[in-house]
Scaffold this motif. Structure first.
Motif, PDB file in Angstrom:
ATOM      1  N   ALA A 150     -13.073 -10.743  18.695  1.00 44.75           N
ATOM      2  CA  ALA A 150     -13.956 -11.042  19.819  1.00 44.75           C
ATOM      3  C   ALA A 150     -14.259 -12.535  19.812  1.00 44.75           C
ATOM      4  O   ALA A 150     -13.918 -13.231  18.849  1.00 44.75           O
ATOM      5  CB  ALA A 150     -15.248 -10.232  19.720  1.00 44.75           C
ATOM      6  N   ILE A 151     -14.898 -12.994  20.876  1.00 44.05           N
ATOM      7  CA  ILE A 151     -15.344 -14.378  20.955  1.00 44.05           C
ATOM      8  C   ILE A 151     -16.870 -14.360  20.951  1.00 44.05           C
ATOM      9  O   ILE A 151     -17.506 -14.202  22.006  1.00 44.05           O
ATOM     10  CB  ILE A 151     -14.827 -15.084  22.236  1.00 44.05           C
ATOM     11  CG1 ILE A 151     -13.308 -14.885  22.398  1.00 44.05           C
ATOM     12  CG2 ILE A 151     -15.171 -16.566  22.181  1.00 44.05           C
ATOM     13  CD1 ILE A 151     -12.476 -15.514  21.313  1.00 44.05           C
ATOM     14  N   LYS A 184      -8.099 -14.559  21.976  1.00 48.16           N
ATOM     15  CA  LYS A 184      -8.730 -13.241  21.933  1.00 48.16           C
ATOM     16  C   LYS A 184      -9.531 -12.990  20.659  1.00 48.16           C
ATOM     17  O   LYS A 184     -10.109 -11.924  20.499  1.00 48.16           O
ATOM     18  CB  LYS A 184      -7.667 -12.144  22.076  1.00 48.16           C
ATOM     19  CG  LYS A 184      -6.939 -12.164  23.400  1.00 48.16           C
ATOM     20  CD  LYS A 184      -5.932 -11.013  23.480  1.00 48.16           C
ATOM     21  CE  LYS A 184      -5.206 -11.016  24.818  1.00 48.16           C
ATOM     22  NZ  LYS A 184      -4.226  -9.902  24.911  1.00 48.16           N
ATOM     23  N   ASN A 185      -9.523 -13.943  19.755  1.00 52.97           N
ATOM     24  CA  ASN A 185     -10.280 -13.754  18.515  1.00 52.97           C
ATOM     25  C   ASN A 185     -10.884 -15.076  18.066  1.00 52.97           C
ATOM     26  O   ASN A 185     -10.616 -16.128  18.662  1.00 52.97           O
ATOM     27  CB  ASN A 185      -9.403 -13.138  17.426  1.00 52.97           C
ATOM     28  CG  ASN A 185      -8.172 -13.978  17.140  1.00 52.97           C
ATOM     29  OD1 ASN A 185      -8.279 -15.100  16.654  1.00 52.97           O
ATOM     30  ND2 ASN A 185      -6.979 -13.453  17.450  1.00 52.97           N
ATOM     31  N   ALA A 186     -11.696 -15.009  17.049  1.00 49.39           N
ATOM     32  CA  ALA A 186     -12.379 -16.198  16.556  1.00 49.39           C
ATOM     33  C   ALA A 186     -12.593 -16.086  15.052  1.00 49.39           C
ATOM     34  O   ALA A 186     -12.513 -14.996  14.474  1.00 49.39           O
ATOM     35  CB  ALA A 186     -13.722 -16.367  17.269  1.00 49.39           C
ATOM     36  N   LEU A 203     -21.891  -4.713   9.216  1.00 51.37           N
ATOM     37  CA  LEU A 203     -22.751  -5.451  10.130  1.00 51.37           C
ATOM     38  C   LEU A 203     -22.036  -5.715  11.455  1.00 51.37           C
ATOM     39  O   LEU A 203     -22.598  -5.491  12.537  1.00 51.37           O
ATOM     40  CB  LEU A 203     -23.182  -6.764   9.488  1.00 51.37           C
ATOM     41  CG  LEU A 203     -23.990  -7.731  10.364  1.00 51.37           C
ATOM     42  CD1 LEU A 203     -25.284  -7.080  10.838  1.00 51.37           C
ATOM     43  CD2 LEU A 203     -24.286  -9.018   9.591  1.00 51.37           C
ATOM     44  N   LEU A 204     -20.803  -6.175  11.380  1.00 52.10           N
ATOM     45  CA  LEU A 204     -20.056  -6.471  12.602  1.00 52.10           C
ATOM     46  C   LEU A 204     -19.727  -5.196  13.381  1.00 52.10           C
ATOM     47  O   LEU A 204     -19.746  -5.188  14.621  1.00 52.10           O
ATOM     48  CB  LEU A 204     -18.795  -7.255  12.267  1.00 52.10           C
ATOM     49  CG  LEU A 204     -19.059  -8.707  11.808  1.00 52.10           C
ATOM     50  CD1 LEU A 204     -17.819  -9.321  11.189  1.00 52.10           C
ATOM     51  CD2 LEU A 204     -19.534  -9.560  12.987  1.00 52.10           C
ATOM     52  N   GLU A 205     -19.425  -4.122  12.656  1.00 55.22           N
ATOM     53  CA  GLU A 205     -19.157  -2.851  13.329  1.00 55.22           C
ATOM     54  C   GLU A 205     -20.359  -2.392  14.148  1.00 55.22           C
ATOM     55  O   GLU A 205     -20.202  -1.751  15.194  1.00 55.22           O
ATOM     56  CB  GLU A 205     -18.795  -1.778  12.297  1.00 55.22           C
ATOM     57  CG  GLU A 205     -17.390  -1.910  11.735  1.00 55.22           C
ATOM     58  CD  GLU A 205     -17.148  -0.972  10.555  1.00 55.22           C
ATOM     59  OE1 GLU A 205     -18.055  -0.168  10.239  1.00 55.22           O
ATOM     60  OE2 GLU A 205     -16.059  -1.056   9.949  1.00 55.22           O
ATOM     61  N   ALA A 206     -21.563  -2.724  13.679  1.00 55.18           N
ATOM     62  CA  ALA A 206     -22.773  -2.351  14.411  1.00 55.18           C
ATOM     63  C   ALA A 206     -22.835  -3.021  15.779  1.00 55.18           C
ATOM     64  O   ALA A 206     -23.536  -2.549  16.677  1.00 55.18           O
ATOM     65  CB  ALA A 206     -24.012  -2.713  13.594  1.00 55.18           C
ATOM     66  N   PHE A 207     -22.081  -4.112  15.943  1.00 52.78           N
ATOM     67  CA  PHE A 207     -22.005  -4.808  17.225  1.00 52.78           C
ATOM     68  C   PHE A 207     -20.641  -4.595  17.898  1.00 52.78           C
ATOM     69  O   PHE A 207     -20.246  -5.365  18.782  1.00 52.78           O
ATOM     70  CB  PHE A 207     -22.268  -6.308  17.020  1.00 52.78           C
ATOM     71  CG  PHE A 207     -23.663  -6.616  16.559  1.00 52.78           C
ATOM     72  CD1 PHE A 207     -24.699  -6.739  17.475  1.00 52.78           C
ATOM     73  CD2 PHE A 207     -23.951  -6.751  15.204  1.00 52.78           C
ATOM     74  CE1 PHE A 207     -25.992  -7.020  17.045  1.00 52.78           C
ATOM     75  CE2 PHE A 207     -25.244  -7.038  14.772  1.00 52.78           C
ATOM     76  CZ  PHE A 207     -26.269  -7.160  15.697  1.00 52.78           C
ATOM     77  N   ILE A 209     -17.657  -4.995  16.768  1.00 49.15           N
ATOM     78  CA  ILE A 209     -16.703  -6.062  16.465  1.00 49.15           C
ATOM     79  C   ILE A 209     -15.908  -5.671  15.231  1.00 49.15           C
ATOM     80  O   ILE A 209     -16.470  -5.228  14.229  1.00 49.15           O
ATOM     81  CB  ILE A 209     -17.430  -7.403  16.221  1.00 49.15           C
ATOM     82  CG1 ILE A 209     -18.140  -7.846  17.506  1.00 49.15           C
ATOM     83  CG2 ILE A 209     -16.455  -8.472  15.752  1.00 49.15           C
ATOM     84  CD1 ILE A 209     -18.979  -9.084  17.323  1.00 49.15           C
ATOM     85  N   ARG A 210     -14.592  -5.833  15.312  1.00 45.56           N
ATOM     86  CA  ARG A 210     -13.713  -5.450  14.203  1.00 45.56           C
ATOM     87  C   ARG A 210     -13.286  -6.685  13.426  1.00 45.56           C
ATOM     88  O   ARG A 210     -12.950  -7.724  13.998  1.00 45.56           O
ATOM     89  CB  ARG A 210     -12.485  -4.712  14.744  1.00 45.56           C
ATOM     90  CG  ARG A 210     -11.546  -4.163  13.661  1.00 45.56           C
ATOM     91  CD  ARG A 210     -10.555  -3.180  14.279  1.00 45.56           C
ATOM     92  NE  ARG A 210      -9.700  -3.829  15.263  1.00 45.56           N
ATOM     93  CZ  ARG A 210      -8.488  -4.347  14.973  1.00 45.56           C
ATOM     94  NH1 ARG A 210      -8.031  -4.288  13.732  1.00 45.56           N
ATOM     95  NH2 ARG A 210      -7.768  -4.894  15.916  1.00 45.56           N
TER      96      ARG A 210
END
Length: 244
Positions: A150-151, A184-186, A203-207, A209-210
């Motif tokens: 994600a960005i 497409k990624n960052a 933490l990222l999965e909670a938003f 984000i993979r």
């Protein structure tokens, strides 16, 4: 004064950083360990850690030098001495390693990196030092470079520091900043001041984000630097002191 606590011999060996508890049990049963000059074959033999003279293969444990090293862990290795599923472990990187013409003593990982994660992993045979490094409240910060699918915008970076609940735990980053952006990624730099299982991924999965890649690049002031993948080196006295 209360009597000094007694512990099983196998536990004492592992706490001294000589070997894993499983390996200590095997050594004891094989008759390789003596206490005060007498061979002991019972892994639960009651032992006072700093009172009894313990030797392995006739060598007094008190003369075993302390060793601290850093490894650039490759992706795909399990942080374990052995794996019940037969997967390669981080010890593959230490196979046949020698220092000043002699084999390395048995070393334990300091903390963990999961199989899919890469980067800075410490090893030592000093359990007290390792405990200080991994202490969730007082241990040094850990810095990671994380590629995500994600960005992230400024609001998301702030949300990562505010944290999110996952499986009954509140997870958060001490800091999060954008390093670079692709189509497409960052890549993010995330700093943690606490240690929880798979913390960044959860933490990222909670938003939603993979994580595509996760590399630990520093522990406290100790940076991974240009250490090649799968390579290791001994810490300097200054580096070791700065971490504890």
């Amino acid at each position: 004064m209360a009597p000094a606590p007694r512990h099983g011999l196998a536990r004492v060996l592992s706490k001294r950083g000589v070997c894993s508890r499983t390996e200590a049990t095997r050594w004891i049963v094989d008759g390789r360990v003596s206490v005060d000059g007498r061979i002991i074959r019972d892994p639960e033999f009651p032992t006072v850690r700093d009172r009894h003279r313990i030797a392995v293969d006739g060598r007094d444990l008190d003369v075993t030098p302390r060793l601290y090293l850093m490894l650039n862990k490759p992706r795909g290795l399990v942080t374990s001495a052995s794996d019940e599923r037969g997967r390669d472990t981080v010890y593959r990187c230490l196979d046949g390693a020698r220092l000043e013409g002699t084999s390395l003593p048995w070393l334990a990982p300091v903390g963990r990196l999961d199989k899919a994660s890469e980067g800075l992993l410490l090893f030592c045979n000093d359990p007290e030092w390792a405990a200080r490094i991994t202490d969730p409240e007082h241990g040094p910060d850990k810095t990671y470079h994380v590629q995500v699918d994600a960005i992230p915008d400024v609001a998301l970076l702030a949300a990562l520091m505010d944290g999110a609940d996952a499986s009954g735990e509140h997870l958060r980053a001490k800091s999060a900043r954008l390093l670079r952006v692709g189509e497409k990624n960052a890549w993010l730099e995330i700093v943690l001041d606490e240690g929880r299982n798979r913390q960044i991924r959860r933490l990222l999965e909670a938003f939603d984000i993979r994580v595509l890649r996760l590399v630990r690049v520093a522990i406290g002031d100790l940076a991974l630097g240009d250490l090649a993948k799968g390579e290791w080196r001994v810490l300097t006295d200054e580096e070791m002191a700065s971490l504890s």
